[in-house]
Write an enzyme that holds these catalytic residues in place. Structure first.
Site, PDB file in Angstrom:
ATOM      1  N   CYS A 104       0.432  -1.147  -0.103  1.00 28.31           N
ATOM      2  CA  CYS A 104       0.107   0.237   0.024  1.00 28.31           C
ATOM      3  C   CYS A 104       0.927   1.660  -0.084  1.00 28.31           C
ATOM      4  O   CYS A 104       0.830   1.974   0.556  1.00 28.31           O
ATOM      5  CB  CYS A 104      -1.274  -0.105   1.003  1.00 28.31           C
ATOM      6  SG  CYS A 104      -2.218  -1.170   1.615  1.00 28.31           S
ATOM      7  N   ALA A 136       1.858   3.997  -1.985  1.00 28.92           N
ATOM      8  CA  ALA A 136       1.781   5.390  -2.462  1.00 28.92           C
ATOM      9  C   ALA A 136       1.497   5.311  -1.749  1.00 28.92           C
ATOM     10  O   ALA A 136       0.325   5.578  -0.380  1.00 28.92           O
ATOM     11  CB  ALA A 136       0.790   5.136  -4.083  1.00 28.92           C
ATOM     12  N   GLY A 188       4.480   6.648  -1.838  1.00 31.23           N
ATOM     13  CA  GLY A 188       5.853   6.521  -1.359  1.00 31.23           C
ATOM     14  C   GLY A 188       7.008   8.092  -1.308  1.00 31.23           C
ATOM     15  O   GLY A 188       8.203   7.200  -0.795  1.00 31.23           O
ATOM     16  N   GLY A 189       6.222   7.816   0.131  1.00 33.29           N
ATOM     17  CA  GLY A 189       7.772   8.853   1.370  1.00 33.29           C
ATOM     18  C   GLY A 189       8.034   7.848   1.961  1.00 33.29           C
ATOM     19  O   GLY A 189       9.254   7.649   2.451  1.00 33.29           O
ATOM     20  N   LYS A 190       7.392   6.314   2.360  1.00 40.62           N
ATOM     21  CA  LYS A 190       8.414   5.141   3.550  1.00 40.62           C
ATOM     22  C   LYS A 190       8.974   4.792   2.430  1.00 40.62           C
ATOM     23  O   LYS A 190       9.608   4.564   2.351  1.00 40.62           O
ATOM     24  CB  LYS A 190       7.074   4.545   3.700  1.00 40.62           C
ATOM     25  CG  LYS A 190       6.047   5.227   4.756  1.00 40.62           C
ATOM     26  CD  LYS A 190       4.879   4.514   5.458  1.00 40.62           C
ATOM     27  CE  LYS A 190       4.617   5.308   6.271  1.00 40.62           C
ATOM     28  NZ  LYS A 190       3.262   6.540   6.143  1.00 40.62           N
ATOM     29  N   ASP A 240       1.667  -0.109   5.226  1.00 41.09           N
ATOM     30  CA  ASP A 240       0.698   1.003   6.145  1.00 41.09           C
ATOM     31  C   ASP A 240      -0.296   1.118   5.760  1.00 41.09           C
ATOM     32  O   ASP A 240      -0.493   1.242   4.817  1.00 41.09           O
ATOM     33  CB  ASP A 240       2.005   1.911   5.887  1.00 41.09           C
ATOM     34  CG  ASP A 240       1.115   3.515   6.084  1.00 41.09           C
ATOM     35  OD1 ASP A 240       0.482   3.941   7.148  1.00 41.09           O
ATOM     36  OD2 ASP A 240       0.453   4.573   5.762  1.00 41.09           O
ATOM     37  N   CYS A 284      -2.366   5.416  10.190  1.00 40.80           N
ATOM     38  CA  CYS A 284      -2.879   7.121  10.328  1.00 40.80           C
ATOM     39  C   CYS A 284      -4.065   7.369  11.347  1.00 40.80           C
ATOM     40  O   CYS A 284      -4.859   8.157  10.883  1.00 40.80           O
ATOM     41  CB  CYS A 284      -2.720   7.883   9.517  1.00 40.80           C
ATOM     42  SG  CYS A 284      -4.016   7.692   8.089  1.00 40.80           S
TER      43      CYS A 284
END
Length: 457
Positions: free
Chosen positions: A268, A270, A272-274, A331, A384
């Site tokens: 999951c 996008a 893409g920070g992680k 995530d 989150c």
């Protein structure tokens, strides 16, 4: 707060074609507020510049910014606005008078919180009411209520804010149940403040804090209270020196420890920070997402950063790689109740039933994610959400149900800045009421839960 595209002072002015200046923006704001409150439609989709609501897309950039400011404000302070309006009504509005309610809320948000002249907000609301057959007979009420509200703002607003929590009952009750009354009040108070902007930098946080006009947080994230320009115009954007990522969102990827040379799946993935964090840490990363468009955005982000990963578009529950991974990050999609500072529509578009349904999906995704990692490999699960149904409770129940997975507690001191967010179980929990700094505008972080596990044997 001064939104771009603020209303014109004085009485409404007419444009070419007999159109009243500012009226289209107020009509759009009321229509979109109805979509959020009555149809539980997420605000971001309605105000997307390419795929948003037609009334919103028909506006110019200045009016779009005004509409967005009105909506965010009307949602952020919805209960306070409702209380101040109700004081001015001899009896409650009819149950079917939702269009009238939204006109009043749009105008009150401007009068109470935005830099729009009171006369313009009132006159445009009255004109709006007269233009709609559903509200025509209430135009006098609109005029009387709003003209009473404007001069009372100075005396009544502060006490109303002090006595009110800005959330529907289901949401407040869940916070009290999870965190106790005092912490719940602190979280709801934090939701009244716009979130600062956080940056994950490739290197030298102190340098980028200076260049971006921010501070360095204990974890190395760079935080800016208010941006001086659009993100794409900031120094370092074109060079791929950083990406926007809330401090809380940056924590889960760091829970793997040293992953240099390891094969890691970001599920999951996008936007893409992680994924970028994992690549930067030296892993060979496979980014999996079900959405073609979201993966395309992820690739654009990685290209700008000069980073590469294998991209796989598929439903996660159908994903079966040819080789098991050394580590997996899930995530998971969730209720997003930890992001209310950025998305004040969330408490109004979600319900407890949605939270419970999403927790069921997360459990299925986590059960599949475990099958993708080699024996002894690490799994990090995060989301989150502020609700333990999607976090602490799910984690405990999952470990009890799957003996092939064991807890891998996060230890104090594993990396800088994490200790205040660790639970006795060795999981990670953040809320918007945490990380108190010099002022509310620079404090807090998104609500996040993260847990680390290992696949046994």
């Amino acid at each position: 707060m001064t939104p771009p595209g603020r209303g014109q002072p004085g009485n409404p002015q007419r444009k070419a074609g007999d159109e009243i200046a500012g009226l289209a923006a107020r009509k759009a704001a009321a229509r979109l507020l109805a979509a959020v409150i009555d149809a539980r439609t997420p605000l971001d989709g309605l105000t997307d510049n390419e795929h948003g609501h037609p009334q919103y897309k028909a506006l110019d950039g200045r009016d779009r910014a005004l509409v967005r400011a009105i909506l965010v404000t009307a949602l952020r302070y919805r209960m306070t606005i409702a209380g101040l309006l109700s004081k001015r009504l001899e009896k409650p509005l009819p149950a079917n008078a939702t269009a009238l309610s939204h006109i009043l809320n749009v105008a009150a948000a401007q009068i109470l919180f935005l830099d729009v002249p009171d006369s313009a907000a009132v006159d445009l609301a009255v004109t709006h009411a007269k233009s709609d057959p559903r509200t025509l007979r209430f135009s006098g009420l609109v005029n009387g209520v709003l003209r009473s509200l404007a001069p009372a703002k100075e005396a009544e607003l502060a006490p109303a804010l002090a006595a009110t929590s800005e959330a529907p009952p289901w949401f407040s009750e869940r916070l009290v149940s999870a965190y106790g009354a005092d912490k719940a009040r602190a979280i709801l108070a934090a939701h009244r403040h716009e979130a600062p902007v956080d940056f994950t930098v490739k290197a030298d946080p102190a340098l980028w804090a200076e260049r971006l006009g921010g501070i360095v947080l204990p974890t190395g994230t760079v935080r800016v209270e208010k941006l001086s320009a659009n993100v794409i115009d900031l120094p370092g954007f074109g060079d791929g020196a950083w990406w926007v990522q809330d401090m809380a969102a940056s924590l889960p990827a760091r829970l793997f420890g040293d992953i240099r040379g390891q094969r890691v799946a970001d599920l999951c993935a996008a936007p893409g920070g992680k994924t970028a964090q994992l690549v930067l840490a030296g892993a060979t990363v496979t980014a999996v997402d079900t959405s073609k468009n979201r993966l395309a955005r992820l690739k654009q982000n990685l290209d700008r950063l000069g980073l590469t990963a294998e991209l796989v578009q598929t439903d996660l529950l159908d994903y079966m790689p040819s080789q098991l991974f050394d580590a997996v990050l899930l995530d998971a999609p969730c209720s997003s109740t930890g992001t209310v500072r950025r998305h004040p529509d969330v408490p109004w578009t979600k319900t407890l039933a949605d939270v419970e349904k999403l927790a069921g999906l997360q459990r299925r995704l986590l059960a599949h994610a475990v099958t993708l990692v080699r024996p002894g490999g690490r799994i990090v699960f995060s989301n989150c959400s502020l609700d333990p149904i999607e976090g602490e409770e799910l984690y405990r129940d999952f470990l009890a149900e799957y003996p092939s997975v064991v807890a891998d507690p996060i230890r104090p001191g594993e990396f800088a800045g994490i200790d205040p967010f660790l639970t006795p179980e060795g999981t990670l929990r953040t809320t918007p009421a945490d990380l108190a700094l010099e002022s509310p505008g620079i404090s807090g972080l998104d609500g996040f839960f993260a847990a680390r596990m290992r696949r046994a044997g």
